[in-house]
Scaffold this motif. Structure first.
Motif, PDB file in Angstrom:
ATOM      1  N   ASP A 141       0.841  -1.194   0.000  1.00 41.21           N
ATOM      2  CA  ASP A 141       0.000   0.000   0.000  1.00 41.21           C
ATOM      3  C   ASP A 141       0.877   1.244   0.000  1.00 41.21           C
ATOM      4  O   ASP A 141       1.749   1.402   0.875  1.00 41.21           O
ATOM      5  N   GLY A 142       0.648   2.119  -0.973  1.00 39.41           N
ATOM      6  CA  GLY A 142       1.390   3.369  -1.061  1.00 39.41           C
ATOM      7  C   GLY A 142       0.503   4.553  -0.736  1.00 39.41           C
ATOM      8  O   GLY A 142      -0.682   4.564  -1.077  1.00 39.41           O
ATOM      9  N   LEU A 143       1.076   5.533  -0.069  1.00 33.89           N
ATOM     10  CA  LEU A 143       0.359   6.767   0.256  1.00 33.89           C
ATOM     11  C   LEU A 143       1.190   7.947  -0.233  1.00 33.89           C
ATOM     12  O   LEU A 143       2.369   8.076   0.110  1.00 33.89           O
ATOM     13  N   VAL A 144       0.562   8.799  -1.045  1.00 32.65           N
ATOM     14  CA  VAL A 144       1.217  10.034  -1.491  1.00 32.65           C
ATOM     15  C   VAL A 144       0.930  11.107  -0.454  1.00 32.65           C
ATOM     16  O   VAL A 144      -0.206  11.557  -0.310  1.00 32.65           O
ATOM     17  N   VAL A 145       1.968  11.511   0.291  1.00 30.46           N
ATOM     18  CA  VAL A 145       1.817  12.530   1.338  1.00 30.46           C
ATOM     19  C   VAL A 145       1.879  13.917   0.731  1.00 30.46           C
ATOM     20  O   VAL A 145       1.093  14.798   1.065  1.00 30.46           O
ATOM     21  N   SER A 146       2.841  14.152  -0.157  1.00 32.81           N
ATOM     22  CA  SER A 146       2.909  15.416  -0.889  1.00 32.81           C
ATOM     23  C   SER A 146       3.496  15.146  -2.266  1.00 32.81           C
ATOM     24  O   SER A 146       4.300  14.228  -2.439  1.00 32.81           O
ATOM     25  N   SER A 147       3.076  15.952  -3.228  1.00 32.45           N
ATOM     26  CA  SER A 147       3.482  15.692  -4.610  1.00 32.45           C
ATOM     27  C   SER A 147       4.120  16.921  -5.243  1.00 32.45           C
ATOM     28  O   SER A 147       3.534  17.988  -5.265  1.00 32.45           O
ATOM     29  N   ASP A 148       5.356  16.710  -5.719  1.00 31.98           N
ATOM     30  CA  ASP A 148       5.983  17.710  -6.582  1.00 31.98           C
ATOM     31  C   ASP A 148       6.614  16.993  -7.770  1.00 31.98           C
ATOM     32  O   ASP A 148       7.772  17.205  -8.106  1.00 31.98           O
ATOM     33  N   GLY A 149       5.810  16.102  -8.377  1.00 33.32           N
ATOM     34  CA  GLY A 149       6.251  15.415  -9.583  1.00 33.32           C
ATOM     35  C   GLY A 149       6.952  14.089  -9.335  1.00 33.32           C
ATOM     36  O   GLY A 149       7.391  13.784  -8.234  1.00 33.32           O
ATOM     37  N   ASN A 150       7.000  13.281 -10.405  1.00 27.76           N
ATOM     38  CA  ASN A 150       7.715  12.004 -10.440  1.00 27.76           C
ATOM     39  C   ASN A 150       7.264  11.031  -9.351  1.00 27.76           C
ATOM     40  O   ASN A 150       8.092  10.387  -8.689  1.00 27.76           O
ATOM     41  N   LEU A 151       5.952  10.906  -9.184  1.00 28.94           N
ATOM     42  CA  LEU A 151       5.415  10.032  -8.151  1.00 28.94           C
ATOM     43  C   LEU A 151       5.761   8.568  -8.388  1.00 28.94           C
ATOM     44  O   LEU A 151       6.023   7.827  -7.440  1.00 28.94           O
ATOM     45  N   LEU A 152       5.766   8.139  -9.642  1.00 30.04           N
ATOM     46  CA  LEU A 152       5.984   6.717  -9.931  1.00 30.04           C
ATOM     47  C   LEU A 152       7.377   6.265  -9.487  1.00 30.04           C
ATOM     48  O   LEU A 152       7.518   5.220  -8.853  1.00 30.04           O
ATOM     49  N   ASP A 153       8.406   7.050  -9.800  1.00 29.81           N
ATOM     50  CA  ASP A 153       9.765   6.689  -9.391  1.00 29.81           C
ATOM     51  C   ASP A 153       9.892   6.668  -7.867  1.00 29.81           C
ATOM     52  O   ASP A 153      10.544   5.787  -7.295  1.00 29.81           O
ATOM     53  N   ALA A 154       9.265   7.660  -7.209  1.00 28.02           N
ATOM     54  CA  ALA A 154       9.334   7.736  -5.747  1.00 28.02           C
ATOM     55  C   ALA A 154       8.639   6.533  -5.113  1.00 28.02           C
ATOM     56  O   ALA A 154       9.162   5.924  -4.161  1.00 28.02           O
ATOM     57  N   LEU A 155       7.459   6.166  -5.635  1.00 30.63           N
ATOM     58  CA  LEU A 155       6.738   5.007  -5.103  1.00 30.63           C
ATOM     59  C   LEU A 155       7.509   3.710  -5.366  1.00 30.63           C
ATOM     60  O   LEU A 155       7.582   2.835  -4.504  1.00 30.63           O
ATOM     61  N   GLY A 156       8.094   3.591  -6.575  1.00 36.43           N
ATOM     62  CA  GLY A 156       8.900   2.408  -6.875  1.00 36.43           C
ATOM     63  C   GLY A 156      10.082   2.279  -5.932  1.00 36.43           C
ATOM     64  O   GLY A 156      10.395   1.178  -5.443  1.00 36.43           O
TER      65      GLY A 156
END
Length: 288
Positions: A141-156
């Protein structure tokens, strides 16, 4: 959506063309990355990854299950992503739901391979305890806390780090008198097996802005993209998955070039994560 003036858009495009982005990076450089492990004590493994101002948390829960009849020699892995409505205004309502679904599907493509499991970066056969009878079901389970781009790489990256932090209880199997009987299993409270992450890939997203493509795009840079391609690569540089977004098509020669560049960038990202994981493990060992 990111609202930019014409001057700001030209500044972004001009900087990328000159290989000097608005934050001072070159086209293929990542922002500073930091990781924390064990951030959710009740999970089997967890990690928090910050990539610039992008902040994500991943938790991993392992539960006993039964393999499917179509794949009796494989365990099951499910990946879900939730975009917190506090992370960005665009995540409120259906915008967040759609992005959550898009990210979940993209991560599955990049990490779990095809429907047969071929090319999977996370090996489902390693989750089987008794073929056709008992397996581990892995819930990521992934949670995006804050987003400033490139979410996929960060989640991976967060998934890879969380798996390195995952401990699965040692299982003792007691077989029944008949082969058709469901075996009894006993979970240890003291002995845990570490998840092998050597084959788990990293995800590298290259975002095409104008005639050039960049790594680790910020939200403002993503707003100017024509297309983006994400490639998951293991530490040998082999491709585990690939996904594309954006309306503009890509010439096959450009795709091959982007894959080649992604392999080079992936080596750097893998090295960065390895050193961060080692530092986190050393810090955890000192605390104990």
């Amino acid at each position: 959506m990111v609202g930019l003036s014409l001057g700001e858009k030209q500044f972004i495009h001009g900087g990328i063309a000159e290989d000097l982005r608005t934050d001072g990076r070159k086209r293929l450089h990542y922002r500073p990355i930091s990781i924390e492990t064990g951030v959710i004590p009740q999970a089997n493994g967890s990690a928090r990854v910050r990539l610039g101002a992008t902040d994500v948390i991943v938790s991993i829960k392992a539960e006993l299950g039964k393999p499917s009849s179509l794949q009796p020699d494989k365990g099951k892995v499910a990946i879900f992503v939730d975009c917190s409505s506090t992370a960005a205004p665009m995540f409120e309502g259906r915008g967040g739901e759609e992005l959550s679904s898009e990210l979940s599907v993209a991560l599955q493509r990049c990490l779990l391979g095809g429907k047969s499991g071929a090319g999977a970066g996370i090996d489902p056969s390693s989750l089987v305890i008794v073929e056709g009878k008992v397996c581990w079901d892995l819930y990521i389970d992934g949670l995006v806390v804050s987003s400033d781009g490139n979410l996929l790489d960060a989640l991976g990256a967060a998934i890879k780090v969380a798996l390195s932090n995952t401990g699965i209880p040692k299982v003792t199997v007691i077989l029944g008198p008949s082969p058709n009987d469901q075996p009894d299993v006993d979970l240890s409270d003291e002995e845990f097996l570490q998840f092998d992450t050597t084959g788990v890939p990293v995800i590298v997203t290259l975002t095409k802005v104008g005639r050039h493509y960049i790594a680790d795009a910020t939200l403002e840079e993503e707003s100017q993209m024509s297309s983006a391609m994400s490639v998951s690569l293991n530490r040998h540089g082999h491709i585990c998955g690939l996904t594309k977004r954006g309306g503009a098509g890509l010439d096959p020669s450009v795709v091959l070039d982007m894959i080649s560049v992604a392999q080079h960038v992936g080596e750097q990202l893998m090295s960065m994560l390895d050193s961060e994981i080692a530092a986190a493990e050393a810090a955890a060992a000192q605390e104990q």
